[in-house]
Design an enzyme around this catalytic site. Structure first.
Site: not given
Length: 308
Positions: A246-248
């Site tokens: 996840i790119c967060l």
């Protein structure tokens, strides 16, 4: 003249001993030819010592024996050829020995350096369909799908210090009370390795879809964020890779100790709710293949989208 003199001398000696000598002309066998016979040096006459036999009988015996004695064929006659294995063994035996010495060692070192410095693209030629996941699964887990239980090959079991253990237990109690928010704890038997079920919010493109997060804690929690990723099938989103990464920003550098697992899960639900189409990141395949086995927390992320 020499042969004639030798013959007369042998005949005199044989006559003195009471033995009769006889000249026999050698005849080639019927099947022989100039190409398929073994060339033997002449004489064409055979001296045979026989005693008490008639001239005619001895001639017949000598002729028949000469005809019955076949000559060995030459190598170019109809003989079986050597097998490939035998030919290879013969060639290996006759091959010169491998080069030794300084030049041979330098050659091996040079070839080793070339193999190390030359770029390799073998990873691109392999079949990565299992690694990239099933592209047809775009609606999450079915309600009765229990395949997530086998995706954790090994539980993340670590010893937590008392402050971290107390904080993890507090987060677990809060999360179990968040059923009305679409969050449910599927498995927390291992205190440092959870599985959290997330349901897509209503009136969004993920409405009613079921996804599962794997949450792993370190002894530095809450000073250090937990390791969070989706189990497969992961949501088809432009900031979620097919292997679950996840790119967060709040999962990495923007994490603060005041956050907890519940707030983190709600941020992910909000990220899904804001999407207007289902699509993977542009670099999904390359990132999934090149970061296989690497933890998301150790990767360098570029958070270029302020809306997520």
């Amino acid at each position: 003249a020499t042969m004639q003199l030798a013959w007369q001398l042998v005949a005199l000696v044989a006559a003195a001993g009471g033995v009769r000598l006889q000249r026999v002309a050698l005849k080639p066998p019927p099947h022989a030819s100039s190409r398929g016979t073994l060339r033997r040096p002449r004489p064409a006459l055979l001296l045979r010592l026989r005693g008490g036999a008639e001239d005619g009988a001895s001639e017949a015996v000598a002729a028949s024996e000469a005809e019955e004695a076949p000559l060995s064929p030459l190598p170019d006659a109809d003989v079986p050829l050597p097998t490939p294995a035998a030919a290879a063994a013969t060639a290996a035996a006759e091959a010169p020995p491998a080069a030794t010495g300084c030049w041979a060692v330098l050659g091996r070192v040079w070839r080793l350096l070339l193999s190390l410095l030359s770029p390799s693209h073998e990873y691109a030629k392999q079949d990565h369909s299992d690694l990239l996941g099933d592209a047809t699964q775009t609606a999450g887990f079915a309600p009765d799908d229990e395949s997530w239980r086998t995706q954790r090959k090994r539980l993340h079991q670590v010893e937590l210090p008392p402050p971290a253990r107390k904080r993890v237990l507090r987060d677990l109690r809060r999360l179990k009370a968040s059923v009305d928010l679409g969050l449910f704890v599927d498995d927390a038997e291992c205190l440092t390795d959870w599985v959290v079920r997330v349901t897509g919010a209503n009136k969004t493109i993920y409405a009613g879809e079921i996804y599962r997060l794997r949450v792993r804690f370190s002894p530095e929690y809450p000073l250090r964020p937990p390791e969070v990723r989706f189990l497969r099938p992961a949501p088809v989103h432009e900031h979620i890779y097919s292997d679950g990464k996840i790119c967060l920003n709040i999962l990495y550098g923007d994490w603060t100790p005041e956050m907890d697992v519940q707030s983190m899960c709600l941020s992910l639900v909000s990220m899904l709710s804001s999407a207007t189409k289902k699509s993977r990141p542009p670099d999904n395949n390359q990132t999934v293949v090149l970061t296989q086995g690497q933890q998301a927390g150790s990767m360098q992320w570029d958070f270029h989208d302020d809306n997520c």
